[in-house]
Write a protein that holds these residues in place. Structure first.
Motif, PDB file in Angstrom:
ATOM      1  N   ILE A   9       0.904  -1.137   0.000  1.00 37.06           N
ATOM      2  CA  ILE A   9       0.000   0.000   0.000  1.00 37.06           C
ATOM      3  C   ILE A   9       0.952   1.198   0.000  1.00 37.06           C
ATOM      4  CG2 ILE A   9      -1.780   1.261   1.256  1.00 37.06           C
ATOM      5  CD1 ILE A   9      -2.790  -1.491   0.459  1.00 37.06           C
ATOM      6  N   VAL A  10       1.077   1.857  -1.148  1.00 36.43           N
ATOM      7  CA  VAL A  10       1.982   3.000  -1.262  1.00 36.43           C
ATOM      8  C   VAL A  10       1.155   4.263  -1.028  1.00 36.43           C
ATOM      9  CG1 VAL A  10       3.540   4.293  -2.788  1.00 36.43           C
ATOM     10  CG2 VAL A  10       3.437   1.782  -2.925  1.00 36.43           C
ATOM     11  N   PHE A  11       1.679   5.153  -0.185  1.00 34.75           N
ATOM     12  CA  PHE A  11       0.999   6.421   0.054  1.00 34.75           C
ATOM     13  C   PHE A  11       1.995   7.564  -0.055  1.00 34.75           C
ATOM     14  CE2 PHE A  11       2.731   5.490   4.188  1.00 34.75           C
ATOM     15  CZ  PHE A  11       2.993   6.728   4.771  1.00 34.75           C
ATOM     16  N   ARG A  12       1.432   8.748  -0.243  1.00 38.93           N
ATOM     17  CA  ARG A  12       2.251   9.959  -0.217  1.00 38.93           C
ATOM     18  C   ARG A  12       1.546  10.998   0.643  1.00 38.93           C
ATOM     19  NH1 ARG A  12       1.488  12.535  -6.325  1.00 38.93           N
ATOM     20  NH2 ARG A  12      -0.729  13.008  -6.133  1.00 38.93           N
ATOM     21  N   ARG A  13       2.341  11.867   1.232  1.00 42.08           N
ATOM     22  CA  ARG A  13       1.802  12.980   2.023  1.00 42.08           C
ATOM     23  C   ARG A  13       1.930  14.239   1.185  1.00 42.08           C
ATOM     24  NH1 ARG A  13       2.131  11.006   7.735  1.00 42.08           N
ATOM     25  NH2 ARG A  13       3.643   9.319   7.660  1.00 42.08           N
ATOM     26  N   GLU A  25      -2.575  10.378   0.341  1.00 43.04           N
ATOM     27  CA  GLU A  25      -3.153   9.771  -0.858  1.00 43.04           C
ATOM     28  C   GLU A  25      -2.509   8.410  -1.086  1.00 43.04           C
ATOM     29  OE1 GLU A  25      -4.365  13.504  -3.732  1.00 43.04           O
ATOM     30  OE2 GLU A  25      -2.375  12.629  -3.994  1.00 43.04           O
ATOM     31  N   TYR A  26      -3.323   7.478  -1.576  1.00 46.01           N
ATOM     32  CA  TYR A  26      -2.888   6.107  -1.834  1.00 46.01           C
ATOM     33  C   TYR A  26      -2.778   5.873  -3.338  1.00 46.01           C
ATOM     34  CZ  TYR A  26      -4.046   5.598   3.031  1.00 46.01           C
ATOM     35  OH  TYR A  26      -4.076   5.778   4.398  1.00 46.01           O
ATOM     36  N   LEU A  27      -1.796   5.067  -3.714  1.00 47.43           N
ATOM     37  CA  LEU A  27      -1.580   4.741  -5.121  1.00 47.43           C
ATOM     38  C   LEU A  27      -2.361   3.477  -5.482  1.00 47.43           C
ATOM     39  CD1 LEU A  27      -0.065   5.105  -7.826  1.00 47.43           C
ATOM     40  CD2 LEU A  27       1.761   3.678  -6.854  1.00 47.43           C
ATOM     41  N   LEU A  28      -3.194   3.588  -6.506  1.00 48.18           N
ATOM     42  CA  LEU A  28      -3.889   2.426  -7.057  1.00 48.18           C
ATOM     43  C   LEU A  28      -3.583   2.336  -8.546  1.00 48.18           C
ATOM     44  CD1 LEU A  28      -7.361   2.669  -5.294  1.00 48.18           C
ATOM     45  CD2 LEU A  28      -5.514   1.085  -4.778  1.00 48.18           C
ATOM     46  N   LEU A  29      -3.405   1.105  -9.012  1.00 43.60           N
ATOM     47  CA  LEU A  29      -3.110   0.831 -10.410  1.00 43.60           C
ATOM     48  C   LEU A  29      -4.306   0.119 -11.044  1.00 43.60           C
ATOM     49  CD1 LEU A  29       0.466  -0.690  -9.919  1.00 43.60           C
ATOM     50  CD2 LEU A  29      -0.159   1.724 -10.136  1.00 43.60           C
ATOM     51  N   GLN A  30      -4.657   0.505 -12.266  1.00 43.24           N
ATOM     52  CA  GLN A  30      -5.769  -0.146 -12.968  1.00 43.24           C
ATOM     53  C   GLN A  30      -5.211  -1.168 -13.949  1.00 43.24           C
ATOM     54  OE1 GLN A  30      -8.155   2.140 -15.758  1.00 43.24           O
ATOM     55  NE2 GLN A  30     -10.006   1.129 -15.005  1.00 43.24           N
ATOM     56  N   TRP A  38      -8.865  -2.008  -9.906  1.00 41.98           N
ATOM     57  CA  TRP A  38      -7.847  -1.150  -9.292  1.00 41.98           C
ATOM     58  C   TRP A  38      -7.278  -1.848  -8.067  1.00 41.98           C
ATOM     59  CZ3 TRP A  38      -6.536   3.707 -11.231  1.00 41.98           C
ATOM     60  CH2 TRP A  38      -7.387   4.234 -12.217  1.00 41.98           C
ATOM     61  N   THR A  39      -5.953  -1.910  -7.984  1.00 37.56           N
ATOM     62  CA  THR A  39      -5.297  -2.504  -6.814  1.00 37.56           C
ATOM     63  C   THR A  39      -3.985  -1.768  -6.548  1.00 37.56           C
ATOM     64  OG1 THR A  39      -3.910  -4.110  -7.992  1.00 37.56           O
ATOM     65  CG2 THR A  39      -6.139  -4.829  -7.418  1.00 37.56           C
ATOM     66  N   PRO A  40      -3.466  -1.907  -5.342  1.00 33.54           N
ATOM     67  CA  PRO A  40      -2.098  -1.468  -5.105  1.00 33.54           C
ATOM     68  C   PRO A  40      -1.141  -2.384  -5.877  1.00 33.54           C
ATOM     69  CG  PRO A  40      -3.292  -1.764  -3.038  1.00 33.54           C
ATOM     70  CD  PRO A  40      -4.113  -2.383  -4.122  1.00 33.54           C
ATOM     71  N   PRO A  41       0.107  -1.973  -6.066  1.00 34.34           N
ATOM     72  CA  PRO A  41       1.068  -2.861  -6.739  1.00 34.34           C
ATOM     73  C   PRO A  41       1.300  -4.146  -5.942  1.00 34.34           C
ATOM     74  CG  PRO A  41       2.143  -0.834  -5.932  1.00 34.34           C
ATOM     75  CD  PRO A  41       0.692  -0.686  -5.696  1.00 34.34           C
ATOM     76  N   HIS A 111      -0.671  -2.709 -16.471  1.00 34.04           N
ATOM     77  CA  HIS A 111      -1.607  -1.679 -16.013  1.00 34.04           C
ATOM     78  C   HIS A 111      -1.779  -0.600 -17.071  1.00 34.04           C
ATOM     79  CE1 HIS A 111      -0.248  -3.686 -12.338  1.00 34.04           C
ATOM     80  NE2 HIS A 111      -1.499  -3.511 -11.989  1.00 34.04           N
ATOM     81  N   GLN A 112      -2.996  -0.029 -17.103  1.00 37.96           N
ATOM     82  CA  GLN A 112      -3.294   0.986 -18.105  1.00 37.96           C
ATOM     83  C   GLN A 112      -3.453   2.377 -17.508  1.00 37.96           C
ATOM     84  OE1 GLN A 112      -6.895  -0.415 -19.928  1.00 37.96           O
ATOM     85  NE2 GLN A 112      -8.207   0.256 -18.237  1.00 37.96           N
ATOM     86  N   ASP A 113      -3.547   2.458 -16.190  1.00 37.52           N
ATOM     87  CA  ASP A 113      -3.732   3.762 -15.566  1.00 37.52           C
ATOM     88  C   ASP A 113      -3.351   3.652 -14.094  1.00 37.52           C
ATOM     89  OD1 ASP A 113      -4.384   6.438 -15.353  1.00 37.52           O
ATOM     90  OD2 ASP A 113      -6.556   6.149 -15.511  1.00 37.52           O
ATOM     91  N   TYR A 114      -3.130   4.808 -13.479  1.00 41.59           N
ATOM     92  CA  TYR A 114      -2.912   4.850 -12.039  1.00 41.59           C
ATOM     93  C   TYR A 114      -3.588   6.092 -11.485  1.00 41.59           C
ATOM     94  CZ  TYR A 114       0.646   8.517 -12.464  1.00 41.59           C
ATOM     95  OH  TYR A 114       1.292   9.697 -12.722  1.00 41.59           O
TER      96      TYR A 114
END
Length: 149
Positions: A9-13, A25-30, A38-41, A111-114
């Protein structure tokens, strides 16, 4: 035997002008296959590979984010268990902060989007209850860390 996968679960501040928890915010990949979910890596464990190494490798392969970009958070790991096409699957997720929130994501062909998303949008995108629960657990963990410091 269950299929095993590991990821982050990758996040950024975001900037300090936004108070927590709204600055996370959390990173999700499509995915570019199937239902385009959509899932985390994350990805499957290779023979002889330990779980955390898998999570790091898959995050680098799928999002272009390596150990130089991530800070793994202590005290957080979540295990999800579910079935895929009638077969059991286990997924372990650790929590990692993107050191520089401006770092670019580089998608693989899988993946096609994030998207970077705050908790509620991330949960809407995630769709599956166990992944939504994991994202909420990550948020609780980060909020608890915030109050300790």
């Amino acid at each position: 035997m269950a299929l095993r996968a590991c990821g982050f679960i990758v996040f950024r501040r975001l900037g300090s002008a936004i108070p927590p928890p709204g600055n996370i915010e959390y990173l999700l990949l499509q995915t570019s296959y199937g239902e385009h979910h959509w899932t985390p890596p994350k990805g499957h464990v290779d023979p002889g590979e330990d779980d955390l190494t898998t999570a790091l490798r898959e995050t680098k392969e799928e999002a272009g984010l390596g150990t130089e970009h991530l800070r793994v958070m202590d005290g957080f790991v979540q295990e999800l268990r579910y079935e895929v096409r009638g077969k059991p699957k286990e997924v372990l997720y650790w929590l990692a902060e993107l050191k520089d929130p401006r770092t670019a994501v580089a998608l693989s062909d899988e993946h096609q989007d994030y998207r970077w998303a705050r908790l509620e949008e991330a949960c809407t995108l995630a769709r599956y209850k166990d992944l939504q629960d994991t994202l909420r657990a990550a948020q609780r963990h980060l909020e608890a860390q915030q109050y300790k410091s």
